[in-house]
Design an enzyme around this catalytic site. Structure first.
Site: not given
Length: 301
Positions: A70, A254, A256, A258, A262, A266
């Protein structure tokens, strides 16, 4: 369907950089426990990832899932340092995963790579180190695993895992090393449930971790509106419905994001439950199409 986890953690105190959370842990075959919900950091550049990780910690995430591939381990490390999570009790409350770059598989190369990665993360150990892809066309997982075992024996890694391994790869790894991984991280979402892989993992005590748990957003509209109808019935979002389905299956996830709002959404999966018909309706969305790459042909060099 697996039983729902029922062991929420103790909420953090106001002096702890990790916010309050009721996310349960999943018990692994090696005796360790992994928070069932983590933050994925794929496709976030090195500078941008630090505030994302910091906001996730504030929201209550105790599990960060990263990788050499990443190209943002340095940014993750800076966020952990800023949050005071490099050592002590704060570090103990956190689960940090990273993965070996495929081009660095092998015994000596894996050990060298891990030293570099640990330096970028600014940590003394990681909770889980993973083989990122099986690369069956250039198989080096056996030698790589022996390096992983050495790192575990040295106390620099707690749990050993793999990503994207099919049953044939898990069997080959076991034949060469006498060991199955504690975790297999795979693409898994309502329209691509990989039931054969999941069944093999369950049979051999391997926990399943789902990446792309919503098919990169595509599954939010799956099933001619079935997800949205369930969401409306529970007054939650379509994303929460899909993530709750994973939780009820006992899968580690997991997702994702940013965005801090949110990220909090989650985590908010424990104030409602799917009824059996709703869960079965999502089960029925299964199909043959990946959103990502095929582990028989792909390498994350």
């Amino acid at each position: 369907m697996a039983a729902n986890p029922t062991n929420p953690t103790t909420p953090a105190t106001s002096t702890n950089p990790i916010g309050p959370t009721n996310v349960p842990d999943i018990a692994l075959a090696d005796g360790n426990r992994i928070p069932q919900i983590g933050l994925g950091v794929l496709r976030i550049d090195d500078e941008a990832v630090s505030p994302v990780v910091e906001s996730a910690l504030e929201a209550g995430y105790r599990h960060i899932d990263g990788a050499a591939g990443y190209n943002n381990e340095g940014g993750v490390g800076r966020a952990l340092a800023e949050a005071g999570c490099l050592t002590g009790e704060n570090r103990k409350r956190l689960w940090v995963t990273t993965k070996l770059r495929d081009s660095e598989q092998g015994y000596d190369s894996a050990l060298k790579a891990f030293d570099r990665q640990l330096g970028l993360l600014q940590l003394d150990y990681v909770d889980m180190y993973m083989i990122h892809w099986p690369t069956p066309f250039d198989w080096r997982s056996g030698d790589t695993w022996r390096a992983f075992v050495r790192l575990r024996e040295e106390g620099r890694v707690k749990t050993l895992g793999v990503c994207n391994f099919l049953p044939e790869h898990l069997e080959k790894l076991h034949a060469q090393t006498g060991e199955y991984p504690a975790v297999n991280q795979i693409e898994l979402h309502p329209t691509f449930q990989q039931r054969e892989v999941v069944a093999f993992c369950e049979e051999h005590g391997i926990a399943v971790e789902a990446y792309s748990p919503m098919a990169r957003g595509a599954d939010l509209n799956a099933g001619n509106g079935v997800i949205e109808r369930i969401a409306t019935a529970h007054q939650v979002s379509a994303a929460q419905v899909i993530l709750r389905w994973h939780i009820e299956n006992g899968t580690i996830i997991i997702p994702k994001s940013v965005h801090a709002e949110r990220q909090r959404e989650n985590l908010d999966l424990f104030s409602f439950a799917l009824d059996p018909d709703e869960h079965a309706a999502i089960d029925a969305l299964d199909g043959p199409t990946r959103a990502g790459h095929d582990p028989l042909t792909f390498t994350y060099a």
